[in-house]
Write a protein that holds these residues in place. Structure first.
Motif, mmCIF file in Angstrom:
data_model
loop_
_atom_site.group_PDB
_atom_site.id
_atom_site.type_symbol
_atom_site.label_atom_id
_atom_site.label_comp_id
_atom_site.label_asym_id
_atom_site.label_seq_id
_atom_site.Cartn_x
_atom_site.Cartn_y
_atom_site.Cartn_z
ATOM 1 N N UNK A 59 0.849 -1.196 0.000
ATOM 2 C CA UNK A 59 0.000 0.000 0.000
ATOM 3 C C UNK A 59 0.883 1.244 0.000
ATOM 4 N N UNK A 60 1.935 1.227 0.805
ATOM 5 C CA UNK A 60 2.856 2.357 0.862
ATOM 6 C C UNK A 60 3.558 2.578 -0.481
ATOM 7 N N UNK A 61 4.102 1.512 -1.058
ATOM 8 C CA UNK A 61 4.820 1.638 -2.327
ATOM 9 C C UNK A 61 3.908 2.127 -3.441
ATOM 10 N N UNK A 62 2.728 1.549 -3.559
ATOM 11 C CA UNK A 62 1.837 1.978 -4.642
ATOM 12 C C UNK A 62 1.387 3.410 -4.424
ATOM 13 N N UNK A 63 1.204 3.803 -3.175
ATOM 14 C CA UNK A 63 0.828 5.188 -2.896
ATOM 15 C C UNK A 63 1.927 6.176 -3.239
ATOM 16 N N UNK A 64 3.131 5.891 -2.810
ATOM 17 C CA UNK A 64 4.235 6.839 -3.052
ATOM 18 C C UNK A 64 4.681 6.817 -4.514
ATOM 19 N N UNK A 65 4.646 5.652 -5.143
ATOM 20 C CA UNK A 65 5.021 5.588 -6.563
ATOM 21 C C UNK A 65 4.064 6.377 -7.446
ATOM 22 N N UNK A 66 2.810 6.469 -7.056
ATOM 23 C CA UNK A 66 1.829 7.178 -7.881
ATOM 24 C C UNK A 66 1.615 8.623 -7.424
ATOM 25 N N UNK A 67 2.316 9.026 -6.415
ATOM 26 C CA UNK A 67 2.247 10.408 -5.944
ATOM 27 C C UNK A 67 3.130 11.262 -6.857
ATOM 28 N N UNK A 68 2.551 12.247 -7.544
ATOM 29 C CA UNK A 68 3.361 13.075 -8.454
ATOM 30 C C UNK A 68 4.573 13.718 -7.768
ATOM 31 N N UNK A 69 4.481 13.925 -6.466
ATOM 32 C CA UNK A 69 5.597 14.501 -5.717
ATOM 33 C C UNK A 69 6.261 13.440 -4.842
ATOM 34 N N UNK A 70 6.065 12.184 -5.217
ATOM 35 C CA UNK A 70 6.606 11.084 -4.433
ATOM 36 C C UNK A 70 8.119 11.144 -4.307
ATOM 37 N N UNK A 71 8.597 10.831 -3.127
ATOM 38 C CA UNK A 71 10.026 10.845 -2.836
ATOM 39 C C UNK A 71 10.242 9.948 -1.621
ATOM 40 N N UNK A 72 10.862 8.817 -1.832
ATOM 41 C CA UNK A 72 11.026 7.856 -0.752
ATOM 42 C C UNK A 72 12.020 8.308 0.313
ATOM 43 N N UNK A 73 12.638 9.457 0.133
ATOM 44 C CA UNK A 73 13.558 9.962 1.157
ATOM 45 C C UNK A 73 12.893 11.013 2.043
ATOM 46 N N UNK A 74 11.637 11.350 1.777
ATOM 47 C CA UNK A 74 10.998 12.439 2.514
ATOM 48 C C UNK A 74 10.489 12.026 3.885
ATOM 49 N N UNK A 75 10.367 10.740 4.134
ATOM 50 C CA UNK A 75 9.902 10.235 5.424
ATOM 51 C C UNK A 75 10.660 8.957 5.767
ATOM 52 N N UNK A 76 10.583 8.591 7.028
ATOM 53 C CA UNK A 76 11.134 7.299 7.442
ATOM 54 C C UNK A 76 10.170 6.208 6.988
ATOM 55 N N UNK A 77 10.637 4.973 6.965
ATOM 56 C CA UNK A 77 9.775 3.857 6.580
ATOM 57 C C UNK A 77 8.541 3.774 7.483
#
Length: 122
Positions: A59-77
């Motif tokens: 759920x997290x990956x699909x949400x962040x991957x489809x977020x136009x401003x997605x950035x996996x470094x912006x928050x902790x896991x």
């Protein structure tokens, strides 16, 4: 002459994800309802906890991957999990966990598919 079906990288990735998720569902189906909450050792996750981890992470990956401003470094896991998958319940029977695996996969695959391949490459 055989017909060759061409798939996109996105279709291939979604197909592989689907295969993996079906494998998790199949393995969970082999576990007895009694053993779903069994913890093999102190500190180890139960089958139910592993399933919830798979669901929350997807759920997290699909949400962040489809977020136009997605950035996996912006928050902790843990912060990403709380943001995207906070609604994933802590309890559930084996049947409920199987339904959860299937439903969240359908939702995530649709979300990624709707975003499209170009969005995934950006």
């Amino acid at each position: 002459m055989a017909t060759v079906t061409q798939t996109t990288l996105l279709e291939e990735a979604l197909e592989a994800w689907g295969d993996a998720r079906r494998g998790v569902v199949a393995e969970l189906s082999n576990v007895t309802a009694r053993d779903v909450d069994f913890r093999p050792a102190p500190g180890a996750r139960s089958v139910a906890e592993l399933v919830r981890h798979v669901v929350e992470t997807a759920v997290m990956w699909s949400g962040e991957l489809t977020n136009p401003k997605g950035d996996f470094t912006r928050k902790s896991f843990p912060a990403f999990i709380k943001h995207y998958a906070g609604q994933v319940g802590r309890n559930g029977t084996k049947t409920q966990l199987i339904r959860l695996l299937k439903a969240t996969h359908r939702q995530g695959a649709r979300q990624i598919s709707d975003a499209g391949e170009v969005a995934m490459l950006q």
